[in-house]
Design an enzyme around this catalytic site. Structure first.
Site, PDB file in Angstrom:
ATOM      1  N   PHE A 150      25.853-111.833 -18.789  1.00 13.42           N
ATOM      2  CA  PHE A 150      25.922-112.544 -17.514  1.00 13.42           C
ATOM      3  C   PHE A 150      24.660-113.322 -17.192  1.00 13.42           C
ATOM      4  CE2 PHE A 150      23.886-108.565 -16.117  1.00 13.42           C
ATOM      5  CZ  PHE A 150      22.884-109.038 -15.271  1.00 13.42           C
ATOM      6  N   LYS A 174      33.842-114.870 -25.883  1.00  8.90           N
ATOM      7  CA  LYS A 174      34.172-113.960 -24.790  1.00  8.90           C
ATOM      8  C   LYS A 174      32.948-113.893 -23.887  1.00  8.90           C
ATOM      9  CE  LYS A 174      33.881-110.407 -23.013  1.00  8.90           C
ATOM     10  NZ  LYS A 174      33.451-110.099 -21.597  1.00  8.90           N
ATOM     11  N   GLU A 177      32.433-111.568 -17.767  1.00 10.63           N
ATOM     12  CA  GLU A 177      33.432-111.703 -16.715  1.00 10.63           C
ATOM     13  C   GLU A 177      32.808-111.853 -15.329  1.00 10.63           C
ATOM     14  OE1 GLU A 177      32.592-107.301 -17.254  1.00 10.63           O
ATOM     15  OE2 GLU A 177      32.733-109.120 -18.497  1.00 10.63           O
ATOM     16  N   SER A 227      22.917-105.396 -23.643  1.00  8.32           N
ATOM     17  CA  SER A 227      22.101-104.189 -23.592  1.00  8.32           C
ATOM     18  C   SER A 227      22.081-103.491 -24.947  1.00  8.32           C
ATOM     19  CB  SER A 227      22.643-103.234 -22.529  1.00  8.32           C
ATOM     20  OG  SER A 227      23.902-102.713 -22.934  1.00  8.32           O
ATOM     21  N   CYS A 282      16.183-110.787 -20.812  1.00  4.03           N
ATOM     22  CA  CYS A 282      15.703-109.839 -21.812  1.00  4.03           C
ATOM     23  C   CYS A 282      14.290-110.159 -22.268  1.00  4.03           C
ATOM     24  CB  CYS A 282      16.644-109.786 -23.001  1.00  4.03           C
ATOM     25  SG  CYS A 282      16.695-111.290 -23.978  1.00  4.03           S
TER      26      CYS A 282
END
Length: 500
Positions: A150, A174, A177, A227, A282
């Protein structure tokens, strides 16, 4: 009226048919603005089938044809960068300047993909034996997939698909969401640029969609950023299904400040690297290691700067930091601050009670600064992914290096010093994949590869740059011998070519 963001399969919008949807909120208001369909196994299969069909022609297309599309896409992306940034701000919450910066960094990889012909040049050795030549070439894999986070809904997909399709692969994305609109807009721009239907597809969803991509026999490779626990799962699962995998995980990035450093420059860097994009990246600096007697002065300089950061909606030009992505994530980040004192840390700034007038339901949290944080504290051990900066103290460079290298993460790190010898020693001795010298966030430019060490990367390839090209292609070696026309046939020799 709530907007619906649909799938993009086979070059067109496809409405979700599973009946499952997820909410997308505006983090500045807490309002649900969009619904996103969650793909079923059958819908993922449809996207993969479209990509497989498109590969039959795209995989055989010329480099000139592929790069022509990418050049057109680059121009469209440049023309629409403000629009894409607005989509990012509306669903992620980051301020507009951060969103524009994200698009710009994605453009760097598009630039690299436009020049892919240079990266795909093969090698040739002539006359390795009498009339025998050996060449090495690289060819595309087929259908490849990207699963993205995200925090950079435009940039991270652009770390993947431009190189993948430039190399001749077809792609199924993908996206997260939580902020899916940017991915679909990129798909529309690719189509407008002339990309054939099915070469690039977008399916939204949750674990059902992810697991199907990891298991689908027609998906040859998977790229992931997220993650560490999920990166490990992606790598293990996809590898068990015979796929090539690059899975980039989490981080706990340290910034080492030596006593000779310019402390004003170090404080500026620490604030921008820790609190920019609300710490949801990150490569954020989340731990500053102060060596020697400079700790008190450095912490005070950081505090002075941090207190001046203006927090507000991302579409307000005066805002310097926006909200966090969800209320649940905001509460999790806050828990590290409220529990810090009990674990031995000194709470210099506590941002957990922050609100913004007129946007009280937004996912707000203020700036937090923790000093003298023990390495046993949860705020140090975990990747917080929010605007929380930990300061640790050591007496010597060696002690600081040991502390940094003891971390299970090895994504990025930085050193601030005026001593070239110390900087050189650090870049050789530190166990991290990306190192900054007086640069707090050492994200490589597009033609160098991005990736960490240890629990920050699972798989053999870093992302984009030369590693990206190698990941999305496989090598083939061709050995050829042609008879000299002057020689008459003398029979068949089934032996191995003689090297003389």
């Amino acid at each position: 009226m709530t907007k619906i963001v649909n799938h993009w399969i086979g070059g067109k919008t496809v409405e979700g048919a599973s009946g499952n949807h997820g909410p997308v909120t505006n983090p500045a208001t807490g309002e649900v603005t969009t619904k996103v369909p969650f793909a079923s196994v059958e819908e993922v299969d449809a996207a993969v089938a479209a990509a497989k069909e498109a590969y039959l022609s795209w995989g055989q297309s010329s480099l000139a044809a592929r790069t022509a599309v990418l050049f057109k896409f680059r121009a469209l992306l440049d023309a629409h960068r403000d629009e894409i940034a607005e989509l990012i701000t509306a669903e992620h919450g980051k301020v507009h300047s951060d969103a524009l910066g994200e698009v710009a960094r994605g453009l760097e990889v598009v630039d690299l993909a436009c020049g892919i012909a240079v990266q795909l040049k093969g090698e040739l050795s002539t006359q390795v034996a009498t009339r025998v030549d050996v060449s090495s070439i690289r060819q595309p894999l087929g259908v490849v997939a990207g699963i993205t986070p995200f925090n950079f809904p435009a940039m991270v997909p652009m770390w993947m698909f431009p190189l993948a399709i430039a190399c001749g692969n077809t792609f199924v994305l993908k996206p997260s969401e939580k902020d899916p609109s940017a991915a679909v807009r990129l798909a529309e721009l690719l189509s407008e640029a002339g990309l054939p239907d099915g070469v690039f597809n977008v399916v939204h969803g949750d674990k059902v969609a992810v697991d199907r991509l990891l298991a689908h026999p027609d998906v040859k490779a998977v790229s992931f950023v997220g993650s560490t626990p999920i990166a490990r799962y992606i790598h293990t699962t996809a590898s068990a299904n015979g796929k090539r995998v690059q899975a980039l995980g989490g981080a706990k990035n340290h910034m080492l400040v030596l006593p000779d450093a310019d402390l004003d420059a170090a404080a500026d860097a620490a604030v921008s690297a820790a609190y920019g994009s609300a710490g949801e990246r990150c490569m954020a600096i989340s731990a500053v290691v102060a060596v020697g007697a400079i700790g008190d002065t450095l912490v005070e300089k950081i505090r002075e700067r941090a207190e001046k950061i203006k927090i507000g909606p991302g579409n307000d030009p005066t805002s310097e930091m926006g909200p966090l992505i969800t209320a649940a994530h905001r509460d999790k980040v806050a828990s590290y601050v409220t529990g810090a004192a009990a674990e031995g840390a000194e709470v210099v700034l506590d941002g957990t009670g922050h609100t913004v007038d007129g946007h009280e339901n937004g996912h707000w949290i203020g700036i937090s600064l923790l000093d003298r944080v023990p390495t046993s504290a949860a705020a140090y051990q975990d990747e917080i992914f929010g605007p929380v900066l930990c300061v640790l103290r050591t007496e010597t460079y060696e002690e600081a290096l040991d502390l940094i290298n003891a971390s299970p993460y090895g994504n990025g790190t930085a050193i601030f010093t005026r001593d070239g010898g110390a900087a050189r020693r650090f870049q050789m001795e530190v166990e991290a994949g990306m190192v900054g010298v007086n640069v707090p966030i050492p994200v490589p430019v597009g033609y160098h590869s991005f990736g960490g060490w240890k629990d920050s990367l699972f798989g053999d390839h870093h992302i984009y740059g030369n590693d990206g090209t190698h990941f999305y292609t496989r090598g083939k070696v061709v050995t050829t011998r042609w008879p000299d026309p002057a020689d008459a046939p003398t029979g068949v020799d089934l032996g191995f070519p003689r090297n003389h």
